[in-house]
Structure formats: C-alpha cells, structure tokens
Motif scaffolding. Structure first.
Motif, PDB file in Angstrom:
ATOM      1  N   LYS A  80       0.839  -1.208   0.000  1.00  0.00           N
ATOM      2  CA  LYS A  80       0.000   0.000   0.000  1.00  0.00           C
ATOM      3  C   LYS A  80       0.867   1.249   0.000  1.00  0.00           C
ATOM      4  CE  LYS A  80      -3.683   2.521   2.367  1.00  0.00           C
ATOM      5  NZ  LYS A  80      -3.690   3.450   1.274  1.00  0.00           N
ATOM      6  N   LEU A  81       1.908   1.269   0.822  1.00  0.00           N
ATOM      7  CA  LEU A  81       2.796   2.434   0.850  1.00  0.00           C
ATOM      8  C   LEU A  81       3.423   2.674  -0.517  1.00  0.00           C
ATOM      9  CD1 LEU A  81       4.612   1.908   4.263  1.00  0.00           C
ATOM     10  CD2 LEU A  81       2.971   3.713   3.698  1.00  0.00           C
ATOM     11  N   LEU A  82       3.888   1.604  -1.148  1.00  0.00           N
ATOM     12  CA  LEU A  82       4.526   1.726  -2.457  1.00  0.00           C
ATOM     13  C   LEU A  82       3.530   2.237  -3.492  1.00  0.00           C
ATOM     14  CD1 LEU A  82       7.094   1.335  -4.124  1.00  0.00           C
ATOM     15  CD2 LEU A  82       6.385  -1.049  -4.479  1.00  0.00           C
ATOM     16  N   LYS A  83       2.329   1.663  -3.509  1.00  0.00           N
ATOM     17  CA  LYS A  83       1.307   2.108  -4.465  1.00  0.00           C
ATOM     18  C   LYS A  83       0.912   3.564  -4.234  1.00  0.00           C
ATOM     19  CE  LYS A  83      -0.655  -2.439  -5.299  1.00  0.00           C
ATOM     20  NZ  LYS A  83      -1.753  -3.364  -5.014  1.00  0.00           N
ATOM     21  N   MET A 112       7.513  -8.478  -7.574  1.00  0.00           N
ATOM     22  CA  MET A 112       6.065  -8.704  -7.542  1.00  0.00           C
ATOM     23  C   MET A 112       5.285  -7.400  -7.684  1.00  0.00           C
ATOM     24  SD  MET A 112       5.551 -11.821  -4.786  1.00  0.00           S
ATOM     25  CE  MET A 112       5.844 -10.747  -3.401  1.00  0.00           C
ATOM     26  N   SER A 113       5.938  -6.273  -7.405  1.00  0.00           N
ATOM     27  CA  SER A 113       5.293  -4.959  -7.537  1.00  0.00           C
ATOM     28  C   SER A 113       5.502  -4.353  -8.918  1.00  0.00           C
ATOM     29  CB  SER A 113       5.836  -4.012  -6.455  1.00  0.00           C
ATOM     30  OG  SER A 113       5.554  -4.516  -5.175  1.00  0.00           O
ATOM     31  N   GLY A 114       6.068  -5.130  -9.843  1.00  0.00           N
ATOM     32  CA  GLY A 114       6.198  -4.677 -11.227  1.00  0.00           C
ATOM     33  C   GLY A 114       7.519  -4.042 -11.584  1.00  0.00           C
ATOM     34  N   TYR A 115       8.484  -4.112 -10.696  1.00  0.00           N
ATOM     35  CA  TYR A 115       9.799  -3.530 -10.972  1.00  0.00           C
ATOM     36  C   TYR A 115      10.657  -4.506 -11.753  1.00  0.00           C
ATOM     37  CZ  TYR A 115       8.861   0.498  -8.068  1.00  0.00           C
ATOM     38  OH  TYR A 115       8.344   1.662  -7.581  1.00  0.00           O
ATOM     39  N   LYS A 116      11.492  -3.978 -12.631  1.00  0.00           N
ATOM     40  CA  LYS A 116      12.409  -4.771 -13.447  1.00  0.00           C
ATOM     41  C   LYS A 116      13.837  -4.488 -13.003  1.00  0.00           C
ATOM     42  CE  LYS A 116       9.018  -5.978 -16.183  1.00  0.00           C
ATOM     43  NZ  LYS A 116       8.182  -7.012 -15.628  1.00  0.00           N
TER      44      LYS A 116
END
Length: 144
Positions: A80-83, A112-116
C-alpha cells in the motif's frame, strides 16, 4: 592544500560536500526541483510502525527507504505504501520509479510490484548482492 582522512567524519562536513554537489548538479539540469515524499504508518499511540521515504525529480520517483516493523509485516502495508507513493509521483508528473535493495531485503517484493531489475552489484558488501530496479509508472517504456 591539506588532506584529512577520517573514519569518523562530522555530519556537518559531509553536508558541505552533499549540499555543494547537489547545487552543482541542479544548476546543470533542466528540471532542478527535487521534492521529498514520505508516508508513515503509525499505531494507536502514534509510534511509527513503518513508512516510505522517497523524492520526485522530473520524470522520476526515487524510493530511498521502505520499512515495516516486523510485528505488522505480511499485512500488505508495504504494498500500500509503495502504491500510494507511486500514485503521488504520477500526480507530480513522474513516469518512472527507481529503487535499490539488498538480496536479503525486498528483491522479490519489488519484482512482484512490477519492478524490473536493471543491474546488480555482486558481493556487496561481501556476501550479499545489491539489486537496482526501475518501473514504468506511465508514459514511455523503460527497458532494463
């Protein structure tokens, strides 16, 4: 000129170097406003139990720190913090995000949060790895 090497530098001396480096760098780039961004998670007694510290600069969100107290981990608070930080960065005009983490910290969380992953420092400091990630928030593609 005198040279002084120390393993115990004064905070104010480090600040002189950092402040002057920032001043120099910001005088030579087109977007020179760096804006802090922080979100905190407090318990009922207002003790900080977690948070994210970041900054936005031009098209980029740079995540500096993300920490959640062990007592409240696995509740998706970090996600949640990251989003929320990414959403605020988009409002500020950011298209991309950047973060680094150690192999024993949050590598899989960011994946898992979409980072490459764009590169890794091996044996950092000795037996760990330091991973660097980017994520497209909006707009043009960032390719690792």
């Amino acid at each position: 000129m005198k040279y002084l090497m120390t393993d115990n530098p004064k905070g104010q001396d480090i600040s002189v170097i950092l402040d002057n480096l920032r001043k120099y760098n910001l005088s030579r780039i087109e977007l020179n406003v760096v804006k802090p961004l922080a979100i905190f998670v407090n318990d009922e007694n207002d003790n900080i139990m977690g948070g994210i510290s970041a900054e936005t600069h031009g098209n980029w969100l740079k995540i500096l720190f993300l920490w959640i107290d062990e007592k409240i981990r696995a509740q998706k608070i970090g996600s949640k913090l990251l989003k929320d930080a990414e959403a605020e960065a988009i409002k500020r005009g950011c298209k991309y995000s950047f973060v680094d983490t150690f192999s024993f910290q949050a590598k899989n969380f960011y994946i898992m949060s979409g980072y490459k992953e764009v590169f890794t420092l091996e044996e950092y400091p000795l037996t760990s790895k330091r991973h660097y990630f980017v994520k497209q928030l909006t707009g043009d593609k960032v390719t690792p």
